[in-house]
Design a protein around this motif. Structure first.
Motif, PDB file in Angstrom:
ATOM      1  N   GLY A 168       0.797  -1.216   0.000  1.00  0.00           N
ATOM      2  CA  GLY A 168       0.000   0.000   0.000  1.00  0.00           C
ATOM      3  C   GLY A 168       0.830   1.267   0.000  1.00  0.00           C
ATOM      4  O   GLY A 168       0.288   2.363  -0.219  1.00  0.00           O
ATOM      5  N   GLY A 169       2.109   1.127   0.217  1.00  0.00           N
ATOM      6  CA  GLY A 169       2.999   2.283   0.256  1.00  0.00           C
ATOM      7  C   GLY A 169       3.459   2.723  -1.118  1.00  0.00           C
ATOM      8  O   GLY A 169       3.016   2.188  -2.145  1.00  0.00           O
ATOM      9  N   SER A 170       4.359   3.699  -1.128  1.00  0.00           N
ATOM     10  CA  SER A 170       4.850   4.293  -2.366  1.00  0.00           C
ATOM     11  C   SER A 170       6.368   4.387  -2.363  1.00  0.00           C
ATOM     12  O   SER A 170       6.994   4.500  -1.303  1.00  0.00           O
ATOM     13  N   LEU A 171       6.917   4.343  -3.561  1.00  0.00           N
ATOM     14  CA  LEU A 171       8.337   4.592  -3.782  1.00  0.00           C
ATOM     15  C   LEU A 171       8.485   5.336  -5.094  1.00  0.00           C
ATOM     16  O   LEU A 171       7.648   5.205  -5.993  1.00  0.00           O
ATOM     17  N   ARG A 172       9.567   6.097  -5.208  1.00  0.00           N
ATOM     18  CA  ARG A 172       9.877   6.783  -6.461  1.00  0.00           C
ATOM     19  C   ARG A 172      11.291   6.418  -6.873  1.00  0.00           C
ATOM     20  O   ARG A 172      12.249   6.685  -6.160  1.00  0.00           O
ATOM     21  N   LEU A 173      11.395   5.800  -8.041  1.00  0.00           N
ATOM     22  CA  LEU A 173      12.689   5.442  -8.599  1.00  0.00           C
ATOM     23  C   LEU A 173      13.158   6.539  -9.556  1.00  0.00           C
ATOM     24  O   LEU A 173      12.345   7.144 -10.261  1.00  0.00           O
ATOM     25  N   SER A 174      14.462   6.748  -9.557  1.00  0.00           N
ATOM     26  CA  SER A 174      15.066   7.690 -10.491  1.00  0.00           C
ATOM     27  C   SER A 174      16.196   7.006 -11.243  1.00  0.00           C
ATOM     28  O   SER A 174      16.846   6.104 -10.704  1.00  0.00           O
ATOM     29  N   CYS A 175      16.421   7.430 -12.460  1.00  0.00           N
ATOM     30  CA  CYS A 175      17.525   6.897 -13.266  1.00  0.00           C
ATOM     31  C   CYS A 175      18.116   8.053 -14.048  1.00  0.00           C
ATOM     32  O   CYS A 175      17.442   8.639 -14.910  1.00  0.00           O
ATOM     33  N   ALA A 176      19.368   8.359 -13.750  1.00  0.00           N
ATOM     34  CA  ALA A 176      20.047   9.463 -14.418  1.00  0.00           C
ATOM     35  C   ALA A 176      21.129   8.924 -15.339  1.00  0.00           C
ATOM     36  O   ALA A 176      21.948   8.096 -14.928  1.00  0.00           O
ATOM     37  N   ALA A 177      21.112   9.390 -16.562  1.00  0.00           N
ATOM     38  CA  ALA A 177      22.135   8.998 -17.520  1.00  0.00           C
ATOM     39  C   ALA A 177      23.350   9.906 -17.371  1.00  0.00           C
ATOM     40  O   ALA A 177      23.225  11.063 -16.989  1.00  0.00           O
ATOM     41  N   SER A 178      24.512   9.351 -17.657  1.00  0.00           N
ATOM     42  CA  SER A 178      25.746  10.120 -17.530  1.00  0.00           C
ATOM     43  C   SER A 178      25.750  11.303 -18.488  1.00  0.00           C
ATOM     44  O   SER A 178      25.016  11.315 -19.484  1.00  0.00           O
ATOM     45  N   GLU A 179      26.583  12.280 -18.195  1.00  0.00           N
ATOM     46  CA  GLU A 179      26.526  13.548 -18.922  1.00  0.00           C
ATOM     47  C   GLU A 179      27.088  13.457 -20.329  1.00  0.00           C
ATOM     48  O   GLU A 179      26.852  14.343 -21.137  1.00  0.00           O
TER      49      GLU A 179
END
Length: 122
Positions: free
Chosen positions: A15-26
């Motif tokens: 029932g909870g929440s999570l937020r995933l992030s994915c950053a690509a290299s510059e």
């Protein structure tokens, strides 16, 4: 070397929440689509959500209405907001980038992140 760095996984109750992030290299000139996949123990890797450069999205039936994928083209970053999590969402989540070019003349390639564990307890 192109790298995709994921963050935001962890342990959460059902029932909870999570937020995933994915950053690509510059060192990226451009990329096309971004996606999130997941792989649970003993199962094949499956598509969770996908977003094109223009913002068109596609979701697995099992996550429709609960997960939202978004991207920041300026930062070459993709996000996955996961709400109403269920124990069956437990898996390693992988970021995937399609059509990545490091220069205007380079051949496009696809890349995977290292994965981030999401565990949902009942």
């Amino acid at each position: 070397q192109v790298q995709l760095v994921e963050s935001g996984g962890g342990l959460v109750q059902a029932g909870g929440s999570l937020r995933l992030s994915c950053a690509a290299s510059e060192n990226i000139f451009s990329l096309d689509a971004l996606g999130w996949y997941r792989q649970a123990p003993g199962k094949q890797r499956e598509l969770v959500a996908h977003i094109t450069r223009g913002g068109y999205t596609n979701y697995a039936d099992s996550v429709k209405g609960r997960f939202t994928i978004s991207r920041d083209n300026a930062k070459n970053t993709v996000y996955l907001q996961m709400n109403s999590l269920k124990p069956e969402d437990t898996a390693v989540y992988y970021c995937h980038a399609e059509g990545v070019k490091t220069t205007i003349l380079s051949f496009p390639n696809d890349y995977w992140g290292q994965g981030t564990q999401v565990t949902v307890s009942s």
